[in-house]
Design a protein around this motif. Structure first.
Motif, short mmCIF file in Angstrom:
data_model
loop_
_atom_site.label_atom_id
_atom_site.label_comp_id
_atom_site.label_asym_id
_atom_site.label_seq_id
_atom_site.Cartn_x
_atom_site.Cartn_y
_atom_site.Cartn_z
N ASP A 24 -54.63 -49.85 -74.38
CA ASP A 24 -53.28 -50.14 -73.88
C ASP A 24 -53.04 -51.64 -73.86
O ASP A 24 -51.96 -52.13 -74.22
N CYS A 25 -54.04 -52.39 -73.43
CA CYS A 25 -53.92 -53.84 -73.37
C CYS A 25 -53.78 -54.42 -74.77
O CYS A 25 -52.93 -55.29 -75.02
N ALA A 26 -54.59 -53.95 -75.69
CA ALA A 26 -54.51 -54.43 -77.07
C ALA A 26 -53.13 -54.17 -77.65
O ALA A 26 -52.54 -55.05 -78.31
N GLU A 27 -52.58 -53.01 -77.39
CA GLU A 27 -51.24 -52.66 -77.89
C GLU A 27 -50.19 -53.56 -77.26
O GLU A 27 -49.29 -54.07 -77.95
N ALA A 28 -50.28 -53.80 -75.96
CA ALA A 28 -49.31 -54.67 -75.28
C ALA A 28 -49.39 -56.09 -75.82
O ALA A 28 -48.37 -56.75 -76.02
N CYS A 29 -50.60 -56.57 -76.08
CA CYS A 29 -50.78 -57.92 -76.61
C CYS A 29 -50.23 -58.05 -78.02
O CYS A 29 -49.58 -59.05 -78.35
N GLU A 30 -50.48 -57.07 -78.86
CA GLU A 30 -49.95 -57.10 -80.23
C GLU A 30 -48.43 -57.04 -80.22
O GLU A 30 -47.76 -57.77 -80.97
N THR A 31 -47.86 -56.20 -79.37
CA THR A 31 -46.41 -56.11 -79.24
C THR A 31 -45.83 -57.42 -78.75
O THR A 31 -44.82 -57.90 -79.26
N CYS A 32 -46.48 -58.02 -77.77
CA CYS A 32 -46.02 -59.29 -77.22
C CYS A 32 -46.06 -60.38 -78.29
O CYS A 32 -45.09 -61.12 -78.47
N ALA A 33 -47.16 -60.48 -79.01
CA ALA A 33 -47.29 -61.51 -80.05
C ALA A 33 -46.20 -61.32 -81.11
O ALA A 33 -45.56 -62.30 -81.53
N SER A 34 -45.97 -60.10 -81.54
CA SER A 34 -44.94 -59.83 -82.55
C SER A 34 -43.55 -60.16 -82.01
O SER A 34 -42.72 -60.74 -82.72
N SER A 35 -43.31 -59.82 -80.76
CA SER A 35 -42.01 -60.10 -80.14
C SER A 35 -41.81 -61.60 -79.95
O SER A 35 -40.69 -62.11 -80.10
N CYS A 36 -42.88 -62.32 -79.62
CA CYS A 36 -42.80 -63.78 -79.48
C CYS A 36 -42.36 -64.41 -80.81
O CYS A 36 -41.58 -65.37 -80.82
N LEU A 37 -42.83 -63.86 -81.90
CA LEU A 37 -42.46 -64.38 -83.22
C LEU A 37 -40.98 -64.16 -83.54
O LEU A 37 -40.41 -64.84 -84.40
N ASP A 38 -40.37 -63.21 -82.85
CA ASP A 38 -38.95 -62.92 -83.05
C ASP A 38 -38.03 -63.75 -82.15
O ASP A 38 -36.81 -63.66 -82.27
N GLU A 39 -38.61 -64.53 -81.26
CA GLU A 39 -37.80 -65.35 -80.36
C GLU A 39 -37.09 -66.45 -81.17
O GLU A 39 -37.59 -66.87 -82.22
N ILE A 40 -35.97 -66.92 -80.67
CA ILE A 40 -35.19 -67.95 -81.36
C ILE A 40 -36.02 -69.22 -81.54
O ILE A 40 -36.04 -69.80 -82.61
#
Length: 121
Positions: A24-40
């Motif tokens: 669960d933690c690995a999934e949350a971290c990967e999602t967070c990293a990918s979402s960070c890359l989508d930030e303005i």
């Protein structure tokens, strides 16, 4: 050629709950990293992305070692606890929902790794 038996004996312990927490933690971290890359503005998120990716990789490896009851898992879980704590600290510095979620899950995972080490002694 003679096959040498290792000194390590499998404990037979079931680690399903901790493995699930790590994944669960690995999934949350990967999602967070990918979402960070989508930030303005990605630049302020660079360290968060790095920590997220490291934490995810460490959690995945820890889950794999737990699943096979590796003799090396306990040392890695101590490292995993540190990585998850640092990830939670870094993500908590940001207001994005993906960071907030990641911080919460990483903190829970750090606690789970710590408790596993406590229960071992």
């Amino acid at each position: 050629m003679e096959h040498l038996q290792p000194n390590h004996h499998h404990s037979g312990h079931k680690h399903g709950a901790l493995i699930a927490q790590l994944l669960d933690c690995a999934e949350a971290c990967e999602t967070c990293a990918s979402s960070c890359l989508d930030e303005i503005d990605v630049t302020p998120m660079a360290h968060c992305i790095e920590i997220d990716r490291d934490c995810a990789d460490i959690c995945i490896l820890a889950a794999k070692l737990l699943a096979r009851d590796s003799e090396f898992v306990h040392g890695l879980l101590a490292t995993c606890e540190k990585a998850c704590s640092r990830c939670a600290d870094e993500c908590s510095k940001h207001d994005h929902m993906h960071c907030i979620r990641c911080a919460e899950i990483a903190e829970m995972c750090a606690q789970a790794c710590h408790m596993h080490g406590e229960n071992r002694n």
